[in-house]
Design a protein around this motif. Structure first.
Motif, PDB file in Angstrom:
ATOM      1  N   LEU A 145       5.581   8.758  -9.238  1.00 22.96           N
ATOM      2  CA  LEU A 145       4.622   7.713  -8.917  1.00 22.96           C
ATOM      3  C   LEU A 145       3.520   8.428  -8.149  1.00 22.96           C
ATOM      4  O   LEU A 145       3.783   9.060  -7.121  1.00 22.96           O
ATOM      5  CB  LEU A 145       5.268   6.620  -8.068  1.00 22.96           C
ATOM      6  N   SER A 176       0.831  -1.202   0.000  1.00 18.90           N
ATOM      7  CA  SER A 176       0.000   0.000   0.000  1.00 18.90           C
ATOM      8  C   SER A 176       0.866   1.252   0.000  1.00 18.90           C
ATOM      9  O   SER A 176       1.893   1.318   0.675  1.00 18.90           O
ATOM     10  CB  SER A 176      -0.896   0.008   1.238  1.00 18.90           C
ATOM     11  N   LYS A 177       0.423   2.232  -0.741  1.00 17.31           N
ATOM     12  CA  LYS A 177       1.100   3.535  -0.757  1.00 17.31           C
ATOM     13  C   LYS A 177       0.663   4.381   0.430  1.00 17.31           C
ATOM     14  O   LYS A 177       1.236   5.424   0.697  1.00 17.31           O
ATOM     15  CB  LYS A 177       0.786   4.297  -2.055  1.00 17.31           C
ATOM     16  N   GLU A 190      -6.749   0.938  -3.946  1.00 18.04           N
ATOM     17  CA  GLU A 190      -5.901   2.049  -4.376  1.00 18.04           C
ATOM     18  C   GLU A 190      -5.738   1.995  -5.886  1.00 18.04           C
ATOM     19  O   GLU A 190      -5.973   0.958  -6.507  1.00 18.04           O
ATOM     20  CB  GLU A 190      -4.499   1.962  -3.737  1.00 18.04           C
ATOM     21  N   ALA A 244      -0.539   8.201  -6.582  1.00 17.86           N
ATOM     22  CA  ALA A 244      -1.493   7.212  -6.105  1.00 17.86           C
ATOM     23  C   ALA A 244      -2.689   7.891  -5.454  1.00 17.86           C
ATOM     24  O   ALA A 244      -2.631   9.061  -5.056  1.00 17.86           O
ATOM     25  CB  ALA A 244      -0.821   6.265  -5.115  1.00 17.86           C
ATOM     26  N   VAL A 275       3.758  10.125  -4.563  1.00 21.02           N
ATOM     27  CA  VAL A 275       4.282   9.304  -3.466  1.00 21.02           C
ATOM     28  C   VAL A 275       5.751   8.960  -3.639  1.00 21.02           C
ATOM     29  O   VAL A 275       6.396   8.525  -2.690  1.00 21.02           O
ATOM     30  CB  VAL A 275       3.446   8.016  -3.255  1.00 21.02           C
ATOM     31  N   ASP A 276       6.289   9.151  -4.849  1.00 18.29           N
ATOM     32  CA  ASP A 276       7.695   8.844  -5.079  1.00 18.29           C
ATOM     33  C   ASP A 276       8.134   9.483  -6.399  1.00 18.29           C
ATOM     34  O   ASP A 276       7.306   9.847  -7.228  1.00 18.29           O
ATOM     35  CB  ASP A 276       7.908   7.327  -5.142  1.00 18.29           C
ATOM     36  N   PHE A 319      -2.786   3.577  -8.872  1.00 17.36           N
ATOM     37  CA  PHE A 319      -1.524   4.298  -9.027  1.00 17.36           C
ATOM     38  C   PHE A 319      -1.141   4.374 -10.494  1.00 17.36           C
ATOM     39  O   PHE A 319      -1.669   3.649 -11.335  1.00 17.36           O
ATOM     40  CB  PHE A 319      -0.410   3.655  -8.192  1.00 17.36           C
TER      41      PHE A 319
END
Length: 169
Positions: A160, A74-75, A121, A162, A145-146, A123
């Motif tokens: 990234l 999970s993010k 979720e 999400a 998130v990244d 993404f």
């Protein structure tokens, strides 16, 4: 689902069919530097038919979105594995942009990912230079998130992004 775009035009989002794949591939080649083989599109369509959608304007395919389902960490919840929708690709032909088509494709795909495939979720990866797409995703509730270094073949980084999915009421 049908939406009035202009008095003389209609926009419809529907599940893609195998006979749509050449048009989808053409849109992919026109709009994106990352291209896939016919076999890849066909595999995604067969594996996740409900989340591979096309948008038609006046019965012409103007855009598409294709998603698959993955099990990921999970993010949003540490150390939890979840079922997530992965937006592999989304594109709208240039002459049909700024009509709300990408937003409608995303909203429909997220609804299907949650309600049909039970994803918690969703993404995607997006070029850090693609500000219109990033703005759209943020309006839809996605967060960065990244940052993935040299994600694309030309060396560009990707964000990234999400979003948690909630059931519709």
């Amino acid at each position: 689902m049908t939406l009035e775009v202009r008095p003389d035009r209609h926009l419809m989002v529907r599940e893609a069919m195998e006979e749509d794949l050449l048009a989808v591939m053409n849109i992919n080649r026109i709009c994106l530097p990352e291209n896939y083989t016919y076999g890849f599109f066909e595999t995604v369509l067969r594996s996740y038919p409900k989340s591979f959608l096309v948008a038609e304007v006046d019965k012409n395919i103007a855009g598409y979105i294709m998603c698959r389902v993955e099990r990921i960490f999970s993010k949003f919840q540490r150390f939890k594995i979840c079922k997530a929708g992965h937006v592999i690709s989304i594109a709208v032909l240039p002459e049909y942009r700024r009509m709300g088509i990408a937003s409608l494709l995303m909203k429909n795909a997220m609804k299907v990912l949650r309600e049909v495939y039970d994803c918690s979720e969703v993404f995607l990866e997006v070029r850090i230079s693609n500000n219109p797409a990033i703005t759209l995703y943020e309006k839809l509730g996605f967060v960065k998130v990244d940052r993935i270094k040299q994600y694309y073949i030309d060396g560009e980084d990707a964000y990234l992004m999400a979003k948690e999915l909630a059931y519709s009421k």
